[in-house]
Scaffold this motif. Structure first.
Motif, PDB file in Angstrom:
ATOM      1  N   TYR A  68       0.818  -1.215   0.000  1.00  0.00           N
ATOM      2  CA  TYR A  68       0.000   0.000   0.000  1.00  0.00           C
ATOM      3  C   TYR A  68       0.849   1.260   0.000  1.00  0.00           C
ATOM      4  CZ  TYR A  68      -4.661  -1.900   0.071  1.00  0.00           C
ATOM      5  OH  TYR A  68      -5.821  -2.509  -0.299  1.00  0.00           O
ATOM      6  N   GLU A 124      -6.181  -0.480   4.372  1.00  0.00           N
ATOM      7  CA  GLU A 124      -6.220   0.277   3.119  1.00  0.00           C
ATOM      8  C   GLU A 124      -6.755   1.694   3.285  1.00  0.00           C
ATOM      9  OE1 GLU A 124     -10.318  -0.991   3.802  1.00  0.00           O
ATOM     10  OE2 GLU A 124      -8.356  -1.894   4.123  1.00  0.00           O
ATOM     11  N   ALA A 140      -4.458   4.693   2.297  1.00  0.00           N
ATOM     12  CA  ALA A 140      -4.256   4.842   0.852  1.00  0.00           C
ATOM     13  C   ALA A 140      -5.473   5.441   0.174  1.00  0.00           C
ATOM     14  CB  ALA A 140      -3.926   3.487   0.235  1.00  0.00           C
ATOM     15  N   GLU A 181       1.167   4.921   7.159  1.00  0.00           N
ATOM     16  CA  GLU A 181       0.931   3.494   6.882  1.00  0.00           C
ATOM     17  C   GLU A 181       1.940   2.630   7.628  1.00  0.00           C
ATOM     18  OE1 GLU A 181      -1.393   0.669   5.455  1.00  0.00           O
ATOM     19  OE2 GLU A 181      -1.619   2.540   4.345  1.00  0.00           O
ATOM     20  N   SER A 232      -6.391  -4.151  -5.694  1.00  0.00           N
ATOM     21  CA  SER A 232      -5.469  -3.009  -5.639  1.00  0.00           C
ATOM     22  C   SER A 232      -4.066  -3.421  -6.069  1.00  0.00           C
ATOM     23  CB  SER A 232      -5.425  -2.435  -4.214  1.00  0.00           C
ATOM     24  OG  SER A 232      -6.655  -1.856  -3.866  1.00  0.00           O
TER      25      SER A 232
END
Length: 605
Positions: A83, A232, A235, A253, A387
């Motif tokens: 990510y 997630e 992101a 993150e 993703s």
């Protein structure tokens, strides 16, 4: 001349609107508080899901909690690194729907959208159910009222979000810090102490029903993967960070991954060392809190903090799903009303849809967290996988510097999340995952059908094409339904005379005496407009006027029906007004092609 003063240019200062300017964007720590609650709060139910899966092999099987948690942490690390790449490539927000739509095509984007809808709804349901479990751990007398607690919490979240009260990172900072300190305190104090300070809950026996084999380990792993939900979110919200946005989001993150990994491993160490098995009316996390803090104020404070953070984690979906539904509405894949924003601004139809779906789900499973877990992580891992595959497609298409290295990182993440998703589906299919397997394709079909409808409507309306010249009518007629001569009649006739070439007032009466009285009053008033009175022996009002309008529209003229409607000043009096005008307007729109206008007459009451 003034010396020692730097020259400044005079520029007009334009006041910024709410949400504009760098000070309204997030730092890394504020981003951690605002965007990570969903992921961090999963320690309240992820480790417990592993324990419940293993305990069917007896309490001795709980030693496998640590290696399973280490495997989940390894997957967490792979997701965090992957990510980080998503953040770099999609600085405008790298949600699975946006990535799939850009890099993987229409059908895959529908799959991503459906999985995200499932994820958002289940996030609300699981967070509220786990919050009710934590609350009942502090107050066991409420153990039988978890569904009521969940529905009250859901109602509060719905009202707050309909009012348009948005989250502030500074407000969320304190609960997040308290939660992290409480969990890390459990880990540190628990490991320092040689044995638990206190034991809470009623003891239960767990005779071994099956051996600790590969299938059971895979089941425990798939249950524990629920702890990875929310990774997630950062992101998806890169634009909310201060510049440099990409670096701040990537740093956040990494902090999320480190904190979550430490908490998961620490709790697993305690579970393994103390052989913490499920007990009645308390959660596993509550048992660990009692073992570290005892049963004093710290125990109650920890459970209340966990409850609050889980409630706030549920609220993240109210910020995410309505926005996703507005994007789908903009892409003509959901009804356009989901794209409407209120003045606050709030996507109210999306908020109401989320609340309704979450309420139905909570009632269906009686607010049982562990019946929701099998449904939970599948939609999440679909988004994870899409993703990563989208990023691989991006690298292989664009081929920037070191593209092979980056594609390898995202490809590894895609393989790992695909394997985890297959394991989840295979081990949890009969436990409820089949619901997601049915729900996701049905939602994809719904999105596709809605999109096809709007496409066909666009073709029929000729959107994007220059139409023929407009029709020129030789005359227009305005029909005004009235009941009696009054200020309301004057208001309506005056407006009608300003709108059309010819005006006709229409009244419907069943009593001949009232008809004569109306005609006499009309003649005395003499507004210069013809009055047609329709006899209605059955005392029907709507259908005689509809039939009259249909007859008058037979000569091809443009006809408008102007319906006066009394509007009280205060809403509490609306129920005292008859709704015949609205009913007439509804029937006219359904059965005729005339223009229907509602003319308000506002009272001072």
């Amino acid at each position: 001349m003034a010396y020692g003063l730097a020259r400044r240019e005079l520029r007009p200062k334009v006041p910024l609107r709410p949400g504009e300017g760098e000070k309204h964007h997030l730092t890394s720590l504020e981003g951690l508080a605002a965007l990570s609650l969903d992921a961090l709060s999963s320690v309240a139910y992820g480790p417990e899901a592993i324990v419940l899966a293993l305990v069917v092999a007896g309490t001795g099987a709980l030693t496998a909690t640590l290696p399973i948690t280490l495997a989940i942490t390894f997957l967490l690390a792979a997701l965090v690194v992957s990510y980080g790449q998503v953040i770099a490539v999609h600085p405008d927000g790298g949600g699975a729907y946006a990535v799939a739509k850009k890099d993987l095509g229409r059908t895959t984007s529908l799959l991503a959208a459906a999985s995200l809808v499932v994820d958002y709804v289940l996030t609300v349901a699981v967070s509220l159910a786990a919050g009710a479990d934590a609350f009942a751990s502090a107050f066991p007398a409420l153990a039988d009222d978890k569904l009521v607690i969940c529905l009250i919490g859901l109602a509060v979240l719905t009202v707050v979000n309909l009012r348009g009260v948005t989250d502030s990172a500074r407000v969320l900072m304190l609960p997040t810090v308290l939660f992290v300190v409480a969990i890390l305190g459990i880990v540190v104090l628990g490991l320092i102490r040689s044995h638990p300070v206190a034991v809470v809950g009623t003891q239960q026996s767990f005779p071994a029903h099956e051996s600790l084999g590969q299938l059971l380990v895979l089941k425990a792993f798939s249950s524990g993967c629920s702890a990875l939900t929310g990774v997630e979110a950062i992101a998806n919200a890169v634009p909310t960070f201060r510049t440099p946005r990409v670096k701040r989001a990537q740093r956040t993150e990494l902090m999320l991954g480190a904190l979550l990994g430490i908490m998961l491993i620490g709790l697993a160490l305690l579970i393994r060392r103390d052989h913490v098995a499920p007990r009645g009316n308390v959660t596993v996390l509550a048992q660990l809190a009692a073992g570290a803090y005892g049963t004093g104020w710290a125990y109650y404070a920890t459970n209340l903090i966990v409850t609050l953070v889980l409630l706030l984690a549920a609220n993240t979906s109210f910020g995410g799903l309505p926005v996703l539904m507005s994007l789908l509405a903009r892409d003509h894949r959901l009804p356009h009303l989901f794209g409407l924003r209120a003045e606050r601004p709030v996507y109210r139809y999306g908020v109401l849809a989320l609340a309704l779906l979450a309420a139905v789900l909570l009632i269906a499973v009686d607010a049982d967290t562990h019946r929701l877990i099998p449904l939970f992580a599948i939609g999440v891992f679909i988004g994870f996988t899409l993703s990563q595959i989208g990023l691989v497609r991006h690298w292989t298409t664009q081929r920037p510097a070191r593209w092979l290295h980056r594609a390898l990182i995202n490809g590894t993440g895609a393989v790992l999340t695909t394997l985890a998703g297959v394991i989840l589906l295979g081990t949890k299919f009969l436990e409820g995952a089949w619901v997601v397997v049915i729900a996701v394709p049905l939602m994809m079909l719904l999105f596709a059908r809605v999109e096809r409808y709007y496409t066909e409507v666009g073709e029929e309306l000729g959107l994007g094409r220059i139409p023929d010249p407009p029709d020129r009518w030789t005359g227009s007629l305005v029909i005004v339904p009235l009941g009696e001569v009054s200020k309301l009649a004057r208001h309506a006739v005056s407006a009608a005379l300003a709108l059309g070439d010819e005006v006709v007032a229409v009244a419907v009466h069943a009593d001949p005496e009232k008809t004569r009285a109306l005609q006499e009053a009309w003649d005395r008033w003499n507004p210069g407009v013809r009055l047609d009175v329709i006899d209605s022996p059955h005392r029907s009002l709507v259908m005689p006027i509809v039939e009259y309008v249909q007859r008058m529209s037979g000569d091809g003229r443009q006809i408008a029906v102007l319906i006066p409607e009394v509007e009280p000043r205060h809403r509490r009096y609306e129920i005292l007004q008859n709704q015949r005008g609205l009913l007439l307007a509804t029937v006219l729109r359904a059965r005729t092609d005339v223009v229907v206008c509602m003319l308000p007459y506002r009272l001072t009451l």
